[in-house]
Design an enzyme around this catalytic site. Structure first.
Site, PDB file in Angstrom:
ATOM      1  N   THR A 112     -14.347   0.811  10.071  1.00  0.00           N
ATOM      2  CA  THR A 112     -14.763  -0.049   9.257  1.00  0.00           C
ATOM      3  C   THR A 112     -15.717   0.241   8.356  1.00  0.00           C
ATOM      4  O   THR A 112     -16.377   1.240   8.640  1.00  0.00           O
ATOM      5  CB  THR A 112     -15.451  -1.398   9.886  1.00  0.00           C
ATOM      6  OG1 THR A 112     -16.137  -2.382   9.263  1.00  0.00           O
ATOM      7  CG2 THR A 112     -16.622  -0.822  10.992  1.00  0.00           C
ATOM      8  N   TYR A 143     -22.540  -4.178  15.616  1.00  0.00           N
ATOM      9  CA  TYR A 143     -21.089  -4.121  15.617  1.00  0.00           C
ATOM     10  C   TYR A 143     -21.061  -2.578  14.669  1.00  0.00           C
ATOM     11  O   TYR A 143     -19.811  -1.783  15.431  1.00  0.00           O
ATOM     12  CB  TYR A 143     -20.533  -5.176  14.614  1.00  0.00           C
ATOM     13  CG  TYR A 143     -18.957  -4.560  14.082  1.00  0.00           C
ATOM     14  CD1 TYR A 143     -17.907  -4.808  15.005  1.00  0.00           C
ATOM     15  CD2 TYR A 143     -18.756  -4.549  12.678  1.00  0.00           C
ATOM     16  CE1 TYR A 143     -16.538  -4.532  14.461  1.00  0.00           C
ATOM     17  CE2 TYR A 143     -17.387  -4.378  12.293  1.00  0.00           C
ATOM     18  CZ  TYR A 143     -16.475  -4.297  13.195  1.00  0.00           C
ATOM     19  OH  TYR A 143     -15.179  -4.054  12.776  1.00  0.00           O
TER      20      TYR A 143
END
Length: 297
Positions: free
Chosen positions: A108, A132
């Site tokens: 990501t 995250y």
């Protein structure tokens, strides 16, 4: 079927995919014959089960399209997210290293701090701003440390007709509201899950043929804000909804979101011939599959 020496050939080795219900995993299953493992077969909360599954099936390559993606929930459950996003990919990578097969791991843009205006390059310094992002960065490190032949594919703003995503949220909200406030200072490239799957399949074939792999960026073009993306969704879907642009500061969330999610995709084009995803065409496909295009039930 026989081998050239007259012995009986065994069954073809599968392309193994971790993640059965996620957007990218479903797209992979729609585009190729894959062995998709769900939680019952290999639970990412139990990294040893992921290692064992790879050793048991001995696939020709592995794609990890599964992750803890509840960004806000990770703030209060970082240890759990770390197991799923870091320890499990590390276990997969060690199994792949032992079998000398490639691993393709989806990551990501959240590994960056989201600052600046330029598109992020693979070699730029990483500095995640939320739990995250930290767990995904740890997953990247675990894959690299394993010694496995690998691709780490960083992407952003994934959407499709499957699962939970921004497109489906906007459509749902537009059923009852004719005005929505949407963040306008976060910029990135919406990326169709089907295009990510297609890119992974190209890269998997190249890795099986001996490509050395590495870290790559893949996102949609042209780059746009969330508010701009929302307007595009409503325009294509024929929904009469006014989008009111707001700054991120007016929409606080438990986890900090990056303002700059732009990804430079020149390396993946140079090495694999894969251009940036055309999110506008991908949006049309998703809306068609959802029955949300004007004139379609």
């Amino acid at each position: 079927m026989e081998n050239i020496d007259g012995t009986q050939a065994g069954p073809a080795r599968p392309l193994m995919v971790f993640g059965q219900t996620g957007q990218v995993a479903r797209a992979l299953g729609a585009q190729a014959d894959v062995l998709a493992l769900g939680r019952a077969e290999a639970d990412l909360a139990d990294p040893a089960s992921c290692f064992a599954a790879i050793k048991a099936h001995r696939p020709r390559a592995v794609v990890n399209a599964a992750a803890w993606t509840a960004v806000d929930a990770a703030e209060d459950h970082e240890a759990d997210a770390h197991i799923v996003n870091a320890e499990a990919p590390g276990a997969m990578a060690r199994a792949c290293a032992e079998l000398d097969i490639p691993l393709l791991h989806v990551s990501t843009d959240y590994v960056f701090d989201g600052s600046g205006q330029g598109a992020w390059h693979e070699t730029d310094p990483v500095s995640p701003q939320n739990a995250y992002g930290r767990t995904k960065l740890a997953g990247e490190a675990a894959v690299r440390a394993s010694g496995a032949r690998h691709v780490i594919l960083r992407t952003s703003w994934v959407f499709s007709a499957e699962g939970a995503n921004f497109v489906k949220t906007m459509l749902r909200l537009s059923e009852t509201r004719d005005r929505l406030s949407v963040v306008d200072d976060q910029i990135g490239g919406p990326t169709p899950a089907g295009d990510i799957a297609a890119a992974l399949l190209v890269m998997a074939r190249a890795m099986e043929a001996g490509h050395t792999g590495g870290t790559y960026h893949y996102g949609g073009a042209p780059q746009i804000s969330w508010a701009g993306f929302a307007r595009a969704i409503f325009a294509q879907a024929g929904r009469d909804v006014t989008v009111q642009p707001i700054p991120t500061a007016d929409y606080p969330t438990p986890a900090a979101r990056p303002l700059n999610s732009r990804l430079d995709c020149s390396r993946i084009r140079a090495d694999f011939g894969i251009p940036p995803a055309d999110w506008q065409t991908g949006l049309t496909r998703a809306l068609r599959d959802l029955g949300a295009l004007p004139g379609r039930a």
